[in-house]
Write a protein that holds these residues in place. Structure first.
Motif, mmCIF file in Angstrom:
data_model
loop_
_atom_site.group_PDB
_atom_site.id
_atom_site.type_symbol
_atom_site.label_atom_id
_atom_site.label_comp_id
_atom_site.label_asym_id
_atom_site.label_seq_id
_atom_site.Cartn_x
_atom_site.Cartn_y
_atom_site.Cartn_z
ATOM 1 N N ARG A 216 11.583 9.715 -2.137
ATOM 2 C CA ARG A 216 11.345 10.273 -3.469
ATOM 3 C C ARG A 216 10.557 9.274 -4.325
ATOM 4 N NH1 ARG A 216 16.372 12.705 -6.673
ATOM 5 N NH2 ARG A 216 16.882 10.506 -6.971
ATOM 6 N N THR A 217 10.924 7.998 -4.191
ATOM 7 C CA THR A 217 10.218 6.971 -4.971
ATOM 8 C C THR A 217 9.825 5.836 -4.040
ATOM 9 O OG1 THR A 217 11.655 7.498 -6.851
ATOM 10 C CG2 THR A 217 10.373 5.467 -6.997
ATOM 11 N N ALA A 218 8.557 5.504 -4.033
ATOM 12 C CA ALA A 218 8.114 4.344 -3.237
ATOM 13 C C ALA A 218 8.594 3.065 -3.923
ATOM 14 C CB ALA A 218 6.595 4.347 -3.119
ATOM 15 N N ASN A 219 8.962 2.092 -3.111
ATOM 16 C CA ASN A 219 9.478 0.831 -3.645
ATOM 17 C C ASN A 219 8.564 -0.320 -3.289
ATOM 18 O OD1 ASN A 219 11.951 0.933 -5.116
ATOM 19 N ND2 ASN A 219 12.893 1.814 -3.293
ATOM 20 N N TYR A 220 8.738 -1.410 -3.990
ATOM 21 C CA TYR A 220 8.045 -2.662 -3.629
ATOM 22 C C TYR A 220 8.909 -3.382 -2.594
ATOM 23 C CZ TYR A 220 5.352 -1.771 -7.839
ATOM 24 O OH TYR A 220 4.551 -1.191 -8.788
ATOM 25 N N ILE A 221 8.308 -3.630 -1.455
ATOM 26 C CA ILE A 221 9.075 -4.205 -0.352
ATOM 27 C C ILE A 221 8.348 -5.458 0.141
ATOM 28 C CG2 ILE A 221 9.997 -3.750 1.953
ATOM 29 C CD1 ILE A 221 9.832 -0.679 1.006
ATOM 30 N N LEU A 222 9.063 -6.554 0.136
ATOM 31 C CA LEU A 222 8.464 -7.845 0.502
ATOM 32 C C LEU A 222 9.007 -8.288 1.854
ATOM 33 C CD1 LEU A 222 9.009 -9.728 -2.901
ATOM 34 C CD2 LEU A 222 7.121 -8.234 -2.263
ATOM 35 N N PRO A 223 8.260 -9.099 2.571
ATOM 36 C CA PRO A 223 8.776 -9.543 3.872
ATOM 37 C C PRO A 223 9.927 -10.524 3.719
ATOM 38 C CG PRO A 223 6.621 -10.530 3.422
ATOM 39 C CD PRO A 223 6.909 -9.604 2.285
ATOM 40 N N ALA A 224 10.965 -10.323 4.534
ATOM 41 C CA ALA A 224 12.095 -11.258 4.529
ATOM 42 C C ALA A 224 11.725 -12.533 5.270
ATOM 43 C CB ALA A 224 13.309 -10.614 5.186
ATOM 44 N N GLU A 325 -0.921 5.316 1.151
ATOM 45 C CA GLU A 325 -0.975 5.587 -0.291
ATOM 46 C C GLU A 325 0.360 6.138 -0.793
ATOM 47 O OE1 GLU A 325 -3.402 4.130 -1.580
ATOM 48 O OE2 GLU A 325 -2.812 4.709 -3.602
ATOM 49 N N LEU A 326 0.992 6.956 0.032
ATOM 50 C CA LEU A 326 2.306 7.504 -0.355
ATOM 51 C C LEU A 326 3.358 6.392 -0.433
ATOM 52 C CD1 LEU A 326 3.836 10.060 -1.025
ATOM 53 C CD2 LEU A 326 4.013 10.558 1.424
ATOM 54 N N LEU A 327 3.191 5.365 0.371
ATOM 55 C CA LEU A 327 4.148 4.248 0.356
ATOM 56 C C LEU A 327 3.883 3.275 -0.800
ATOM 57 C CD1 LEU A 327 4.268 3.531 4.202
ATOM 58 C CD2 LEU A 327 6.234 4.201 2.806
ATOM 59 N N CYS A 328 2.737 3.429 -1.456
ATOM 60 C CA CYS A 328 2.409 2.510 -2.557
ATOM 61 C C CYS A 328 3.155 2.894 -3.829
ATOM 62 C CB CYS A 328 0.900 2.557 -2.845
ATOM 63 S SG CYS A 328 -0.073 1.658 -1.635
ATOM 64 N N PRO A 329 3.931 1.961 -4.384
ATOM 65 C CA PRO A 329 4.646 2.274 -5.622
ATOM 66 C C PRO A 329 3.738 2.137 -6.846
ATOM 67 C CG PRO A 329 5.345 0.145 -4.712
ATOM 68 C CD PRO A 329 4.223 0.634 -3.862
ATOM 69 N N TYR A 330 3.843 3.084 -7.751
ATOM 70 C CA TYR A 330 3.060 3.036 -9.000
ATOM 71 C C TYR A 330 3.945 3.299 -10.212
ATOM 72 C CZ TYR A 330 -1.252 3.428 -6.258
ATOM 73 O OH TYR A 330 -2.270 3.200 -5.384
ATOM 74 N N ASP A 331 5.124 3.894 -9.998
ATOM 75 C CA ASP A 331 5.819 4.464 -11.158
ATOM 76 C C ASP A 331 6.728 3.481 -11.895
ATOM 77 O OD1 ASP A 331 7.989 4.228 -9.444
ATOM 78 O OD2 ASP A 331 8.910 6.068 -10.215
ATOM 79 N N HIS A 332 6.837 2.242 -11.383
ATOM 80 C CA HIS A 332 7.650 1.265 -12.120
ATOM 81 C C HIS A 332 7.097 -0.135 -11.867
ATOM 82 C CE1 HIS A 332 9.449 1.427 -8.066
ATOM 83 N NE2 HIS A 332 9.889 0.210 -8.272
ATOM 84 N N PRO A 333 7.323 -1.051 -12.810
ATOM 85 C CA PRO A 333 6.812 -2.418 -12.614
ATOM 86 C C PRO A 333 7.553 -3.108 -11.472
ATOM 87 C CG PRO A 333 7.388 -1.989 -14.934
ATOM 88 C CD PRO A 333 7.942 -0.854 -14.138
ATOM 89 N N ILE A 334 6.832 -3.958 -10.758
ATOM 90 C CA ILE A 334 7.464 -4.658 -9.640
ATOM 91 C C ILE A 334 8.590 -5.566 -10.164
ATOM 92 C CG2 ILE A 334 5.707 -6.528 -9.650
ATOM 93 C CD1 ILE A 334 6.118 -6.669 -6.585
ATOM 94 N N GLY A 335 9.730 -5.515 -9.471
ATOM 95 C CA GLY A 335 10.862 -6.368 -9.830
ATOM 96 C C GLY A 335 11.850 -5.705 -10.765
ATOM 97 N N THR A 336 11.501 -4.526 -11.306
ATOM 98 C CA THR A 336 12.421 -3.892 -12.253
ATOM 99 C C THR A 336 13.451 -3.029 -11.537
ATOM 100 O OG1 THR A 336 10.824 -2.107 -12.558
ATOM 101 C CG2 THR A 336 10.824 -3.885 -14.195
ATOM 102 N N LYS A 337 13.200 -2.716 -10.268
ATOM 103 C CA LYS A 337 14.254 -2.244 -9.376
ATOM 104 C C LYS A 337 14.553 -3.413 -8.461
ATOM 105 C CE LYS A 337 13.606 2.660 -8.807
ATOM 106 N NZ LYS A 337 13.541 3.691 -7.764
ATOM 107 N N ARG A 338 15.703 -3.406 -7.821
ATOM 108 C CA ARG A 338 16.015 -4.488 -6.899
ATOM 109 C C ARG A 338 14.885 -4.616 -5.878
ATOM 110 N NH1 ARG A 338 20.558 -8.080 -6.012
ATOM 111 N NH2 ARG A 338 20.434 -8.739 -3.855
ATOM 112 N N LEU A 339 14.273 -5.780 -5.792
ATOM 113 C CA LEU A 339 13.212 -5.969 -4.792
ATOM 114 C C LEU A 339 13.831 -5.895 -3.411
ATOM 115 C CD1 LEU A 339 10.881 -8.754 -6.175
ATOM 116 C CD2 LEU A 339 10.261 -6.410 -5.603
ATOM 117 N N ILE A 340 13.117 -5.284 -2.513
ATOM 118 C CA ILE A 340 13.667 -5.065 -1.176
ATOM 119 C C ILE A 340 12.982 -6.021 -0.206
ATOM 120 C CG2 ILE A 340 13.940 -3.350 0.658
ATOM 121 C CD1 ILE A 340 13.845 -1.187 -1.504
#
Ligand code: N01
Length: 561
Positions: A216-224, A325-340
């Protein structure tokens, strides 16, 4: 009605000083600290084992997003030297093994009753006691009650019509079967792309015949960048563990070793920014990435630079441009949801047996007997995995009928969102403490540090009461009102409220939209708590065996922070 409890058969009724609700990291540390004060404490835990979050969340790929050497108790220097973590980030089973080891080491199991859910907690003001009832028929009272109920302990499956009639198997990531699940050869749906979905999806994709991911919402996901723990790194860390633990209290997220940034993103050239983000991306982890610049969580334009860096990495990794493109998050600033943090999440969408479905464009309408229906299409599945999250921060407390005979009840008090003083107490509920409750930094920090900080503060309150002969402590209404207002002001000065997140309760239909964690940082919160303690627990009121204590009650009306 049962008044006998305890795994050792101890008769608890009327003997207890402290009831602890929860047998996770918070509950266990509370038991330990209560013992040190000479108080008789007993914990009740709904699960059949200890460990809380790490007992329940057994989905494939479950792993902590804080590094192992940080994500551990700090109160026992010998323990932290002796314990060896296998991986940079602990797996669920490694962390559970650690928690069980701690319980054995401190001989805590005898003071925990498992398989027992606390249903109600009622305060009798004349007796100055809390009485709980449980789903096992216990009625037990104590002078104090400590709610160590966790922040992400109330799993939620959306109320899709038709789930009862689904003929396949379904699971929630937070209630995963202990025996594991074999998805080999199955058609599987995963609904949800938060931390739980992102961690489990690559593993499920390896087994499933075909996996559909409903996003439903794409997230910002960083490598562990998880690896086996480097022995030299472990040696160096352990050589300076005490200093590192102390330093963690001076940081915003309770994690040392990440030099604080000194300049804003917009003060750097595009080339400098790219190099800075790339270096953090290569290191792995979320804190160091957020620490690239001072203003990433404060300034939208600054934030956009980091967000676009992540979107570029997604486009580079995912081969199909439409999926990328569908995986790219646009609707919220990075870090304002728990970064994954992920391992192979984006790469998973290059597999032939994985399909990403846009559940925002075509929301899921219902579960059918054979799968699910969106507004656009019908799908058939053998299994559905709900990675749909939790009624966070307030859910576990609101599930318990908490009330006082003076008229306060939690359902009414929190009808428009949580009201607490420091996330540790609530006006109207004397002698009831919360461990990392709403409006504390808990979920925005290294959780175990915040648990220890909160439980140490609670222990300090109780030691203060012992010293002055007080029997009752309560958060003052003025102090609580001030704390709630301050909490909102701190959040409103950041970009956090811009995201629809569980921090705001926006994942639960009908839940009041109130930003719940304290985001002023661990360092500031700890300083505030220390100042309050130094002023005789300013903002709290005390009385002694029914008689008001002048010294403390006058301090009670004062606001703080
Ligand atoms: O839950 P979430 P989680 N239709 O709430 C989606 C901690 N944690 O269990 O974003 C379709 O983050 C929902 O969509 P949306 C960590 O703090 C830590 O993953 O609301 N989708 C979202 O994608 C984390 O933040 C670790 O639009 C629906 C997902 O379900 C917290 O727990 C590991 C939907 C829920 O994501 C919660 O994470 C795991 C619907 N009707 C968890 N309803 C680590 O330490 C909900 N969704 C690594």
């Amino acid at each position: 009605m049962t008044t006998t409890s305890g795994t050792n058969g101890t008769h608890l009724q009327d003997q207890l000083d402290v009831i602890v609700v929860g047998g996770g990291l918070g509950g266990l540390y509370t038991l330990y600290r209560m013992r040190q004060l000479g108080l008789k404490a007993h914990a009740f835990e709904a699960g059949s084992g200890l460990g809380g979050t790490w007992f329940w969340n057994r989905y494939p790929g479950c792993r902590c997003d804080i590094e192992s050497l940080e994500y551990s108790y700090s109160f026992d220097p010998e323990l932290e030297q002796e314990w060896h973590w296998a991986d940079r980030y602990g797996t669920q089973s490694q962390i559970l093994e650690y928690i069980e080891h701690v319980a054995d080491r401190l001989d805590l199991r005898k003071d925990v009753t498992l398989n027992t859910r606390v249903l109600s907690a009622h305060y009798d003001s004349a007796a100055n006691r809390w009485t709980i009832t449980t789903d096992q028929g216990h009625t037990i009272s104590a002078r104090f009650i400590v709610m160590a109920t966790g922040n992400l302990s109330t799993p939620r499956v959306p109320e899709f019509p038709g789930l009862d009639g689904f003929k396949g198997d379904w699971y929630h990531t937070g209630l995963w079967p202990h025996e594991g699940v074999d998805f080999t050869g199955k058609r599987v749906a995963v609904i949800g792309t938060g931390s739980s979905g992102v961690q489990s999806i690559p593993h499920i994709a390896e087994q499933a015949k075909h996996l559909h991911v409903f996003q439903r919402t794409a997230n910002y996901i960083l490598p562990a960048r998880n690896t086996p723990l480097d022995p030299e790194r472990e040696r160096q860390h352990k050589a300076t563990y005490r200093e590192r633990r102390a330093a963690a209290y001076e940081t915003p997220f309770g994690i040392a070793g990440h030099p604080a940034p000194t300049k804003g993103a917009l003060d750097a050239t595009p080339e400098e920014r790219e190099a800075a983000y790339a270096s953090k991306w290569a290191q792995g982890g979320s804190i160091s990435f957020l620490f690239s610049y001072t203003d990433l969580l404060l300034n939208q334009e600054a934030n956009d630079t980091a967000a676009e860096f992540v979107r570029q990495r997604i486009r580079e990794t995912v081969k199909d441009p439409a999926t990328a493109e569908l995986l790219c998050p646009y609707d919220h600033p990075i870090g304002t949801k728990r970064l994954i943090l992920d391992t192979n999440y984006y790469e998973t969408f290059n597999r032939d047996n994985v399909t990403l479905v846009d559940a925002r464009k075509a929301p899921i309408q219902s579960i059918t007997q054979t799968g699910l229906r969106t507004t656009e299409a019908e799908y058939e599945f053998d299994a559905i995995v709900f990675a749909t999250g939790f009624d966070a921060m307030t859910g576990a407390l609101r599930e318990i009928d908490i009330r006082s005979d003076t008229g306060a009840d939690i359902a009414t008090k929190w009808v428009d969102g949580p009201h607490t003083y420091l996330g540790v107490m609530m006006a109207g509920f004397p002698n009831l403490f919360m461990v990392t409750g709403p409006q504390s930094p808990g979920v925005k920090s290294q959780m175990i540090l915040s648990i220890e900080q909160h439980v140490n503060f609670i222990s300090g309150c109780l030691a203060h009461m012992q010293q002055y002969g007080h029997t009752r402590i309560e958060a003052g209404q003025a102090a609580e009102d001030h704390w709630v207002e301050y909490n909102n002001q701190v959040a409103d000065a950041t970009l956090y409220p811009k995201a629809n997140s569980w921090y705001l309760g926006s994942n639960i239909p009908g839940k009041p939209r109130v930003f719940m964690p304290y985001v002023g940082g661990v360092h500031t919160f700890n300083q505030i708590c220390n100042d309050i303690a130094a002023k005789g627990y300013e903002g709290f009121s005390f009385d002694s065996a029914g008689a008001a204590d002048g010294r403390a009650t006058t301090a009670a009306a004062a606001g703080t922070a």
